[in-house]
Scaffold this motif. Structure first.
Motif, PDB file in Angstrom:
ATOM      1  N   ARG A 242      -3.223  -2.415   2.158  1.00 23.25           N
ATOM      2  CA  ARG A 242      -1.984  -2.291   1.399  1.00 23.25           C
ATOM      3  C   ARG A 242      -2.074  -3.126   0.125  1.00 23.25           C
ATOM      4  O   ARG A 242      -2.523  -4.280   0.151  1.00 23.25           O
TER       5      ARG A 242
ATOM      6  N   PHE B  82       0.140  -3.958  -3.801  1.00 15.68           N
ATOM      7  CA  PHE B  82       1.523  -4.071  -4.262  1.00 15.68           C
ATOM      8  C   PHE B  82       1.556  -4.180  -5.786  1.00 15.68           C
ATOM      9  O   PHE B  82       0.758  -4.928  -6.363  1.00 15.68           O
TER      10      PHE B  82
ATOM     11  N   GLU C 290       4.549  -0.382  -2.797  1.00 14.45           N
ATOM     12  CA  GLU C 290       3.398  -0.701  -1.949  1.00 14.45           C
ATOM     13  C   GLU C 290       2.636   0.584  -1.703  1.00 14.45           C
ATOM     14  O   GLU C 290       3.225   1.631  -1.489  1.00 14.45           O
TER      15      GLU C 290
ATOM     16  N   THR D  97      -1.518   2.296  -0.511  1.00 15.53           N
ATOM     17  CA  THR D  97      -2.679   2.001   0.313  1.00 15.53           C
ATOM     18  C   THR D  97      -3.958   2.367  -0.434  1.00 15.53           C
ATOM     19  O   THR D  97      -4.037   3.421  -1.052  1.00 15.53           O
TER      20      THR D  97
END
Lengths: 598, 598
Positions: free
Chosen positions: A225, A227, A239, A241
């Motif tokens: 993850r 941000f 957020e 991936t």
């Protein structure tokens, strides 16, 4: 509410029942998808994550079960015990995997009741996205959403399997990291144990993966993850991936090769046709030249041509002036669109302006010659050469933009994509995969009057361009590469700088002094002095890849619990205000009147 | 610094070379582990992540390579091309996998130089942990650390493989979630787009996984980062990794069965002997009764006995008074330790006090009778029955604690573990796995004068205990289970409440009104009304599992970049102060003078 659980034990998924089960006793559990009462019988379509099975309640043979079925409503959670039989001839539903059978119910339990769902649990829905996100647990019951999340699972497993087979070690890097005020805005996390100090949530594990290479991990990966606190554009999430990889003792060819295998493996996992390898490559210069953009959609032609030299010094000021100021003229041929109305063409002009160009010149080719408001300022010779250069035939529409080189290319490139879509030139089932390589190392920021790293300051220059770094930094190309599919950048990476002296040269080119560099990236610089191997890597946006593979129009449709453009979770109502005690513990307070930076 | 990369291409890992490669040309890359100059030759032990290979530089045959080797120092990064040969007889190193061969180097490059390492890169180290964490990229070069991280990778893959085969779908849940001021302290993240509001980093994905069950995902898992802003005890980390699972349409037996398979699979992946199944089970009541703790170390005996009834009303006030006040007396027999000195026994008494007991009574059993300061207050009959009850034989030491029941059991239980360790009663190679089940649903908080959930407020009571929830909440047992290995809780979970009416009863028992419940958990309560299936799950601490499997003494040794007890990353120096602009953007300011809660 009926008897407690534990009485029955599920034997099959509804959606996996088929003719092979005829005659078998089964226990199914799931949601009441649809109920029909017909000729005294009750038919319940029972749904679980694998699909739907028809169950039949006959009051004559199993009156108690029928009585229970009578109380069943949409989305009740129920368990049934019964026997599979072939459906009577003429009632087979070929649209369903279980459409040739039904289950004659002998015993039924209501495990939980349900209020009528806020919207119907159907494959397609035209429910407002706000409602879908508020009741996400209902939205996710829709087969298409479950399918997207299961595809995501399958592709993630394929990624791990491939990387595992190729010697990559999954290493978890920290989420509570140090803020580095380069790039996008960090999400900050106040530290209670270190008052006045903050962690940052990672924008990527870039520095940690480089340190893992210095540590000798050799091959690293992570599905991780990341941000970014940005003002959210249409298809961004705060957020997201990332598939993150890094390799030691490699050059660019090694990274591209192992990555192509990965991309092929995950396309295969999603049931897509296999991709021809090696993937085609474009240099950044070619991509800009031919498509106007560094993430070109190569599913269709309508390539751009450079008309700068042809139009240098012409009478038409719209061309001559930008060229004289160091600009360029880019053109393209919109085949067969010479019949566009004045309104349509005005629309294109507005569009070009929206893409940052000052204007758009147009030329309609017909059997009688070339029509254009600019025709008289160019004269027949230039017009003829223009048409020739763009392969203009009767019925074609030629579009030209004159502006600063990147502006002209970019605006016309975006217009190309828009027209390609509208004119249905794009084969929507195609997957056009392309590497874009040889990016510039630096780009000039005219506002700040300094050079900036195009990727990040740890990207290695091409060996042969290294001598230019001091005197002609704009010319230096990077060992950087992007993977572009259907005009979307799905991933990018580079060979990194592993030599401390080259890193110093890079910082010098960026106008960052040794002291400043040491303050910001001291630990990486120090690590480079303790035996850093040559290394490089790449990172992919998983959300975007899954959306592409699932045919989803938004990445929100491949994320279980996404956020809105205001970065809110409508279901849990996050973010929210918190107790004043929590803020006191963190030694911060709100300061709502202050003005943030724009 | 020598020629650029790309000249050589690695063919093998150093550590994987063996006799099968004799005669083959190889290219190796790695770090100079050790250099010896001997009889004109230079020997370089070259290290990569797989291990070490000996390389030989002969000035006679390959003077240029020898010249390069001459410049090599510890931890330089180098590439060599050469040929594998068997080592001369008498120089074989049986301690190394590659110890029977060496590589005669024909060409060498220094890829990067290195300063002398801050500490030697050895299997074992006595370097201060602070130094190891500051130079983590050097610390991770040590073979034991690389091995730990690779074990972690391997076990993670085994977990995913097992869960994948059993129909679990990996779903990523949000990291930016809503703060719920129950349980431990949340890490907060200010929201720039929603000024004055905060996200919380998840303490676990508990609510999201329950919502996925309501959504019909049926079986979910995730290996997921979780966060707790606690005052850090010895072996805690502010961010830690959880194996998180949830299943629908199951009861406790289903969860325990699938979990046992998982635990067996990951022990197998780590090369441990296979575990007998089903795992033994203890009820919470039994665990407390026999071991004093709810996470009992069952690798050794020395079980506790309850002596309350035997000692009720005796003359000795140390026993009689606590019993009269509703307390209990627990005892155990420390076999063969009747010879403990007064100093040793005083140490045990201090220890018991440190564990919360008011005191510790001791009795030495000898051929002549029983010695104890309390002997005269008990009299010979009681003493005899005491010794009988604890199987006291000549030479034994009997220890008793009288206190509130949980205090007596807990303190003596901890003393048992301490003595088990010191007396070497524990087989350190054993893995004693036990389920602890039937936990109390609630525990009384005397300070707040109310009942609290022992696990969390979504834990289901045992069906047969549900009627007690209103009148005798302390008696209600939960459908909760912990997995305990060697006295450590590695994981825990429960069957959840899926019925809205039961959830209301639970909140009522906790003294939480409907309005408060709706404000805190509204979305979950609402979801329970829209068709929630029976469901349950479990979560494991991955860091602790890997530490156990790796034989590491601290979880910091199985985390790539851990934090200190002050929650700091010594390498990157996180957390740190940030720009005032960043705080302005978030509309918060520091408030360093305020006093937080204790």
């Amino acid at each position: 509410m009926s008897a407690s659980m534990g009485l029955l034990k599920r034997t099959e998924y509804c959606g996996l029942l088929g003719p092979q089960h005829v005659g078998e006793p089964v226990v199914l559990m799931g949601w009441v998808h649809r109920r029909r009462d017909h000729g005294g019988l009750i038919f319940i379509d029972l749904r679980d994550r694998e699909g739907v099975a028809q169950t039949v309640f006959n009051p004559e043979f199993h009156p108690e079960a029928h009585e229970v079925a009578h109380r069943m409503r949409a989305e009740f959670v129920v368990a049934i015990r019964g026997r599979v039989q072939a459906r009577p001839p003429g009632t087979v539903n070929t649209a369903l995997p279980s459409g040739a059978i039904e289950v004659v119910v002998e015993e039924a339990q209501i495990l939980n009741e349900a209020k009528p769902p806020v919207f119907p649990i159907e494959e397609q829905t035209d429910v407002a996205e706000e409602t879908r996100l508020t009741y996400r647990y209902l939205d996710l019951r829709r087969p298409s959403m479950l399918r997207n999340l299961r595809l995501r699972h399958k592709v993630s497993q394929a990624i791990r399997g491939y990387l595992d087979r190729h010697g990559f070690v999954e290493v978890e890097t920290p989420m509570l990291t140090r803020s580095t005020p380069e790039g996008a805005r960090d999400y900050l996390v106040p530290s209670r144990l270190n008052p006045g100090e903050f962690y940052a949530l990672p924008q990527s594990p870039q520095l940690f993966k480089q340190l893992l290479m210095v540590a000798g991990m050799d091959r690293y990966y992570q599905i991780v993850r990341c941000f970014r606190d940005e003002d959210l554009r249409a298809d961004r999430q705060p957020e997201f991936t990332q598939i993150d990889m890094e390799l030691s003792f490699v050059d660019r060819e090694d990274v591209l090769e192992v990555t192509e295998g990965l991309v092929a493996a995950l396309f295969e996992a999603a049931g897509k046709p296999s991709l021809p390898r090696p993937f085609p490559r474009l240099t950044y210069a070619e991509a800009i030249d031919r498509f106007g953009l560094d993430a070109p959609d190569t599913r269709f032609g309508m390539e751009l041509a450079d008309l700068t030299e042809m139009l240098r010094g012409v009478e038409a000021k719209a061309f001559a002036e930008p060229i004289a100021q160091g600009g360029a003229v880019k053109g393209m041929n919109v085949k067969g669109c010479g019949s566009f109305s004045r309104t349509q063409i005005d629309g294109l002009v507005e569009c070009a302006k929206g893409f940052g160009a000052k204007g758009l010149a147009w030329f309609k080719v017909s059997a009688d010659g070339i029509q254009s408001p600019l025709a008289k300022f160019l004269g027949p010779t230039i017009l003829k050469r223009l048409a020739e250069r763009l392969n203009g035939e009767a019925g074609d529409l030629l579009l030209l933009i004159a502006d600063q080189p990147m502006t002209a290319a970019g605006a016309l490139g975006r217009l190309r994509v828009k027209l390609g879509r509208e004119l249905k030139l794009i084969d929507e089932s195609a997957l056009a995969v392309t590497w874009v390589i040889d990016f510039p190392l630096l780009e000039y920021n005219p506002e700040q009057g300094r050079w900036q790293a195009m990727h990040h300051p740890f990207t290695s220059p091409l060996d042969e361009d290294l001598p230019l770094l001091g005197d002609d930094p704009g010319k230096v190309r990077a060992k950087a590469y992007d993977l572009v599919v259907n005009g979307q950048e799905l991933g990018g990476g580079s060979i990194r700088i592993h030599r401390r002296d080259v890193q110093s040269q890079m910082f010098a080119a960026l106008g960052i002094g040794e002291d400043e560099a040491r303050a910001k990236f001291g630990f990486l610089l120090e690590a480079l002095e303790y035996g850093a191997p040559p290394h490089g890597g790449i990172a992919f946006g998983l959300d975007r890849i899954i959306a592409l593979l699932a045919g989803a129009t938004s990445i929100r449709d491949v994320i279980a619990f996404p956020k809105t453009q205001k970065a809110q979770d409508l279901m849990t109502k996050a973010p929210s205000s918190v107790d004043s005690r929590q803020l006191r513990d963190l030694k911060i307070k709100l300061d709502l009147d202050v003005k943030g930076s724009p």
